[in-house]
Scaffold this motif. Structure first.
Motif, short mmCIF file in Angstrom:
data_model
loop_
_atom_site.label_atom_id
_atom_site.label_comp_id
_atom_site.label_asym_id
_atom_site.label_seq_id
_atom_site.Cartn_x
_atom_site.Cartn_y
_atom_site.Cartn_z
N ALA A 97 1.10 -1.36 -0.09
CA ALA A 97 -0.02 -0.02 0.06
C ALA A 97 0.87 1.36 -0.13
N LEU A 98 2.09 1.24 0.69
CA LEU A 98 2.73 2.30 0.76
C LEU A 98 3.45 2.56 -0.42
N ASN A 99 3.98 1.60 -1.05
CA ASN A 99 4.67 1.71 -2.51
C ASN A 99 3.69 2.16 -3.66
N ASP A 100 2.62 1.75 -3.52
CA ASP A 100 1.45 2.07 -4.42
C ASP A 100 1.21 3.48 -4.45
N GLY A 113 10.81 -1.30 5.84
CA GLY A 113 11.92 -2.13 5.64
C GLY A 113 11.60 -3.60 6.51
N PRO A 114 12.63 -4.44 6.38
CA PRO A 114 12.59 -5.75 6.93
C PRO A 114 12.63 -5.63 8.43
N ASP A 115 13.56 -4.56 8.94
CA ASP A 115 14.01 -4.81 10.10
C ASP A 115 13.43 -3.21 10.97
N GLN A 116 12.31 -3.33 11.58
CA GLN A 116 11.85 -2.03 11.90
C GLN A 116 12.61 -1.56 13.06
N ALA A 117 13.12 -2.63 13.79
CA ALA A 117 13.76 -1.76 15.08
C ALA A 117 15.28 -1.03 14.58
N ALA A 118 15.91 -1.83 13.74
CA ALA A 118 16.91 -1.20 12.82
C ALA A 118 16.55 -0.01 12.10
N THR A 119 15.40 0.17 11.45
CA THR A 119 14.94 1.42 10.84
C THR A 119 14.71 2.35 11.91
N GLU A 120 14.03 2.20 12.95
CA GLU A 120 13.72 3.18 13.81
C GLU A 120 15.05 3.61 14.67
N THR A 169 -2.90 5.36 22.13
CA THR A 169 -3.56 6.19 21.30
C THR A 169 -2.92 7.33 20.12
N ASP A 170 -1.83 7.82 20.88
CA ASP A 170 -1.17 8.71 19.89
C ASP A 170 -0.61 8.00 18.56
N TYR A 171 0.09 6.94 19.01
CA TYR A 171 0.64 6.35 17.62
C TYR A 171 -0.56 5.83 16.75
N GLU A 172 -1.52 5.13 17.44
CA GLU A 172 -2.65 4.54 16.39
C GLU A 172 -3.24 5.67 15.55
N VAL A 173 -3.56 6.78 16.29
CA VAL A 173 -4.25 7.92 15.48
C VAL A 173 -3.60 8.54 14.32
N ASP A 174 -2.29 8.78 14.81
CA ASP A 174 -1.31 9.32 13.72
C ASP A 174 -0.95 8.31 12.60
N LEU A 175 -0.74 7.05 12.86
CA LEU A 175 -0.58 6.05 11.75
C LEU A 175 -1.96 5.94 10.95
N ILE A 176 -3.07 6.01 11.62
CA ILE A 176 -4.44 5.97 10.66
C ILE A 176 -4.47 7.22 9.85
N THR A 177 -4.15 8.28 10.52
CA THR A 177 -4.19 9.63 9.62
C THR A 177 -3.16 9.78 8.60
N THR A 178 -2.09 9.22 8.81
CA THR A 178 -0.87 9.27 7.83
C THR A 178 -1.26 8.22 6.70
N LEU A 179 -2.06 7.18 7.01
CA LEU A 179 -2.39 6.12 5.98
C LEU A 179 -3.39 6.81 5.27
N THR A 180 -4.29 7.39 5.78
CA THR A 180 -5.51 7.88 5.15
C THR A 180 -5.04 8.98 3.99
N GLN A 240 5.49 12.07 9.99
CA GLN A 240 4.55 10.73 9.21
C GLN A 240 5.80 9.79 8.97
N LEU A 241 7.00 10.14 8.36
CA LEU A 241 8.23 9.25 8.43
C LEU A 241 8.35 8.34 9.51
N ALA A 242 8.26 8.95 10.92
CA ALA A 242 8.45 8.31 11.97
C ALA A 242 7.33 7.31 12.36
N VAL A 243 6.00 7.56 12.16
CA VAL A 243 4.97 6.65 12.27
C VAL A 243 4.73 5.59 11.52
N MET A 244 5.66 5.63 10.15
CA MET A 244 5.35 4.72 8.95
C MET A 244 6.54 3.73 9.13
#
Length: 925
Positions: free
Chosen positions: A696-699, A853-860, A886-897, A844-848
């Motif tokens: 979804a992100l790449n599309d 990538g395949p290693d989120q811990a390394a990405t963060e 809540t903060d994480y979910e809301v921002d993630l949903i908002t960014t994906l929207t 938005q970069l942080a929340v996504m």
């Protein structure tokens, strides 16, 4: 004339008010009385090694390498190919076969890899289950045969070592066979990785300890195709008198069937995870794959038309008398070939001969492959050279081989080693779009099995016995090449394309050793057992006598041991485990809440991506986690309409027409169907969740603000786009969506769903599933409490705007290249620049981060080193440590929207449809 018209208008107005009041009342009843039943996702997703990237390994010399594994790629990378998707579409209709089907892999039929050990695997109840380290002695192995015969033998010896509690000494490779190859184990295979990856299964040492060199050894020819009893009783008894047992041969020493599931799984782990090629072979093999893919989707043709094969089989069809005599002399002079006098035509009529190059040319033409199809010849020197290759070369001029793709200097390190050259062919064959063996030898069986392991890649197995009859008719003029031949060839091979199936059992009527010989080799169909639901499927053609067990996982406990999970975590595991434990430890389906509450999930660290809310809009076990009983379906739907009305302004509610309400109802029903179907698909294959997010992100990230092009328009479905480097590994997720689309479209009254909508709603479903699972995990695995936590504190209501953005139009061609970075290779600045280019920032970069990538811990960790992104990374990490997130979910949903609507014009009438007209003048109020 005016009076009747006014009366009709007043009647319509009254009816509208009555409908609105009725709907609102209906909604209130629904809200107050609806009863829900909680459904959740499975408790655990198999923890498999990362299928797209080899773990970092340190060799004896101290070098560290991060290799891209040819053997793990599910999707070929994008290449500027002369034969791309648009050319394939132009070829549709050849021999009445849609050309796209020529490259499409077979469906998985709900079969899945089974390599993990059961919970009993590390127990101490029987000698078989003794853990490594409690060794009774050392097992020396002398392998025999060519590369693939040795591979299978080595993997069997790993299992044998486990059964007899032996410490396995790294096997010796065969140096005395027909090929006279002097290669050692470490020349062909990655010795360090072989030892470390099997450490939890079998203790392996490089050499026999010095204090054991002079002891008396038990040299034993292990009995062919033996089961557990033979090894546990006869072979294990040798430990009473010996500390070292030497297996004089390794091929076919272990039975194909009727072994404990954990032994079968160990064979699989050894073959497909532990026994990878040496770094230099892997690197050269991948180079050949990349060069081959530069021509487009290619066929790997295992053309077994070599001198040794023809001499051994006695097949001389199409050869001159002098050539036939030469082959006979070779056979007579080879002492260990027992059969000397062979009737070539009889062999051929029984299907025992490899197809000739001319027959292969006719076969490929009949299947519909166009003349500009790239073909890789996976073989040694073809007997007779161009004299016998003329017909194949004239029909398919793009014939390649390792000698043509690589320079003399590049091949020089491998040229004098037959096993290493064969390994290169093996790599290119496994990675091909289609694999076609002309003879069912060790190489063909090994590659076919490996391709099944990697996701049922297309392998066309020619029915040689029936094909030669057709080709003979063509030769005699009784049948012409063209539509008739093509139709018959295609019909013969509909069920011979590498579909997952049960392993073929022995041929009926055979006895003794011949019975074992007639069984299908384990490594040809080894890894797949049917998933949770066993579909009624039509297996590929099988010999008389039925089928044997369905892969290595038939029966037995499939819960993996914690030690094995820890071992895999240390080695580098899949996107699911490294990106988000919340994605891995999803709560299992349970028929009772008591069972759910008594289950405790393994301890997990803070999840990078948190599991969000229960779905409230699903119907009948659909994408919604709430399964609404049938008697409440109607009331819930009334609530949906009423809430839409309440959410609008008073004036809009007053102006809403009956047509508006009907259209909203239709779209709401369709959206529920979409979510229900996606929920079912994700529940069956939760391991694809990370791929769905990245898809979804790449599309969406193809959007270009300057030209107003690209964005979430479904262009990722095109082969040339999904095969680009940034989309590598996402093809499996796209295949799942294709199947879901077929189901959705089959019942849709408002037309097919667009890929653009499907990709984005799939990402939504994936997030909701993980959000809910996180809540359940935080409640100790209690489904009921987790669902309540999710309902009370989750952010499901934040999806409202996302749900309204349904009606995206599909792109008609792939989006331009270069718009999406390779997230796992990009720098933080490159990521920031790309997000900025589409109107997003560091927040938005942080929340996504879970999408990148395949290693989120390394990405963060990398993002946290950037001063612009670090505050947001820390914020979301703190949020994920809270109960509600809540903060994480809301921002993630908002960014994906926002991402899901970049540059898109939403058609709010999409998926609605016309209803039969009602003559309002005939209504009685």
């Amino acid at each position: 004339m005016m009076v009747p018209a006014k009366r009709r208008l007043r009647a319509v107005a009254v009816m509208r008010k009555m409908i609105t009041c009725a709907i609102c009342a209906f909604a209130m009843v629904a809200v107050l009385s609806v009863h829900v039943h909680v459904q959740v996702f499975p408790s655990r997703v198999p923890v498999l090694p990362d299928p797209y990237k080899l773990p970092t390994t340190t060799t004896q010399k101290g070098r560290t390498e991060q290799q891209q594994s040819w053997s793990r790629e599910v999707v070929p990378p994008h290449s500027k190919a002369p034969i791309g998707p648009h050319q394939i579409r132009q070829l549709e209709g050849i021999n009445a076969v849609p050309a796209l089907k020529l490259w499409k892999p077979p469906p998985n039929r709900d079969y899945s890899p089974c390599v993990e050990p059961s919970s009993n695997y590390t127990g101490k109840h029987t000698p078989f289950f003794c853990a490594p380290g409690e060794s009774s002695g050392y097992l020396l192995v002398h392998t025999n045969g060519g590369l693939n015969q040795m591979r299978a033998g080595i993997c069997d010896m790993v299992a044998v070592a486990r059964i007899i509690n032996a410490t396995l000494v790294v096997p010796e490779l065969d140096k005395n066979s027909f090929w006279q190859d002097t290669s050692n184990f470490s020349d062909v295979f990655d010795e360090d990785y072989f030892i470390s990856s099997l450490a939890s299964d079998v203790k392996i040492v490089r050499k026999l300890p010095k204090d054991m060199l002079g002891v008396t050894k038990a040299v034993k020819h292990f009995r062919s195709w033996s089961g557990m009893d033979y090894y546990q009783e006869e072979i294990t008894s040798l430990w009473e008198d010996y500390k070292v047992i030497r297996a004089a041969k390794s091929d076919s020493r272990l039975a194909n069937n009727n072994l404990p599931p954990d032994i079968q799984k160990l064979r699989c782990r050894a073959c497909y995870e532990a026994l990878r090629f040496s770094p230099q072979i892997e690197a050269m093999g991948k180079l050949l794959v990349d060069r081959m893919r530069a021509y487009g989707p290619y066929i790997a043709l295992h053309l077994r038309y070599e001198k040794d094969m023809l001499a051994f089989s006695g097949c001389t069809h199409g050869l001159s008398a002098s050539e036939a005599e030469e082959l006979k002399k070779i056979r007579d002079d080879t002492s260990y070939w027992k059969i000397k006098d062979i009737d070539s035509e009889e062999q051929r009529s029984k299907g025992y001969c490899p197809l000739t190059p001319t027959e292969v040319a006719m076969f490929l033409t009949a299947l519909g492959y166009p003349s500009n199809t790239p073909i890789y010849i996976a073989a040694g020197e073809i007997y007779g050279g161009d004299a016998h290759m003329g017909e194949l070369l004239s029909r398919y001029p793009l014939l390649m081989s390792k000698e043509k793709l690589a320079s003399v200097e590049e091949l020089e390190p491998f040229r004098k080693h037959a096993s290493q050259m064969a390994a290169l062919d093996y790599i290119v064959s496994v990675a091909s779009a289609v694999f076609i063996p002309t003879y069912s030898g060790n190489m063909a069986r090994a590659v076919e099995g490996h391709r099944r392991y990697l996701g049922h890649r297309k392998t066309v197995s020619p029915d040689r016995k029936l094909l030669v009859r057709l080709f003979d008719k063509v030769e005699r003029g009784k049948l012409k090449e063209g539509k008739n031949l093509a139709t018959r060839v295609i019909e013969l091979h509909k069920k011979r394309q590498g579909s997952p199936r049960k392993r073929k059992g022995p041929i009926s009527g055979t006895k003794g050793m011949d019975r074992f010989r007639s069984e299908e080799a384990f490594y040809q169909t080894s890894l797949y057992s049917q998933a949770r639901i066993s579909p009624k499927v039509e297996d590929e053609q099988q010999p008389e006598g039925g089928t044997a067990e369905a892969g290595c996982g038939s029966g037995g406990d499939t819960e993996s041991s914690s030690s094995h999970r820890e071992k895999q975590a240390a080695m580098g595991v899949s996107f699911l485990t490294t990106v988000a434990p919340s994605l891995v430890h999803l709560t299992s389906l349970s028929s009772t809440s008591n069972a759910a509450s008594s289950r405790s999930l393994p301890g997990t660290t803070t999840a990078a991506i948190r599991c969000s809310k229960i779905e409230t809009d699903g119907v009948g076990g659909g994408e919604g986690i709430f399964h609404i009983q049938r008697r409440h379906v109607l009331t819930c739907f009334g609530a949906t309409i009423a809430l839409e009305l309440v959410g609008s302004s008073g004036s809009l509610v007053e102006m809403a027409t009956a047509a508006d309400l009907i259209q909203r109802k239709q779209r709401s029903e369709f959206q529920s169907t979409v979510k229900s179907t996606l929920f079912t698909a994700i529940k069956a294959k939760p391991e694809i969740i990370p791929s769905l997010l990245t898809l979804a992100l790449n599309d969406a990230m193809t959007y270009d603000k300057a030209t107003k092009t690209g964005g979430p328009n479904g262009s990722v479905r095109f082969s040339s786009e999904i095969n680009r480097p940034e989309n590598k590994g996402l093809s499996a997720a796209l295949d799942v969506l294709e199947e879901a689309k077929k189901e959705i479209d089959s019942t849709s009254k408002g037309g097919p769903i667009s890929y653009a909508d499907l990709v984005q709603f799939a990402a939504q479903s994936a997030l909701k599933a993980t959000f809910l699972a996180s809540a359940i995990r935080k409640c100790g695995g209690n489904e009921e409490k987790g669902s309540l936590l999710y309902s009370a504190y989750g952010s499901n209501g934040q999806w409202g705007l996302f749900d309204k953005q349904m009606g995206r139009a599909d792109a008609t061609e792939p989006d331009p290249e270069g718009r999406v970075p390779q997230w796992d290779k990009a720098t933080v600045q490159e990521m920031k620049d790309k997000f900025s280019a589409v109107g997003l920032g560091p927040r938005q970069l942080a929340v996504m981060s879970a999408f990148l990538g395949p290693d989120q811990a390394a990405t963060e960790a990398m993002l946290a080193a950037d001063p612009d992104v670090a505050p947001w990374v820390q914020k979301y990490q703190r949020s994920r440590e809270t109960v509600s997130e809540t903060d994480y979910e809301v921002d993630l949903i908002t960014t994906l929207t926002k991402l899901s609507s970049l540059g898109q014009t939403i058609n709010y009438e999409a998926y609605s449809y016309a209803l039969p007209r009602i003559d309002i003048t005939k209504l009685k109020l």
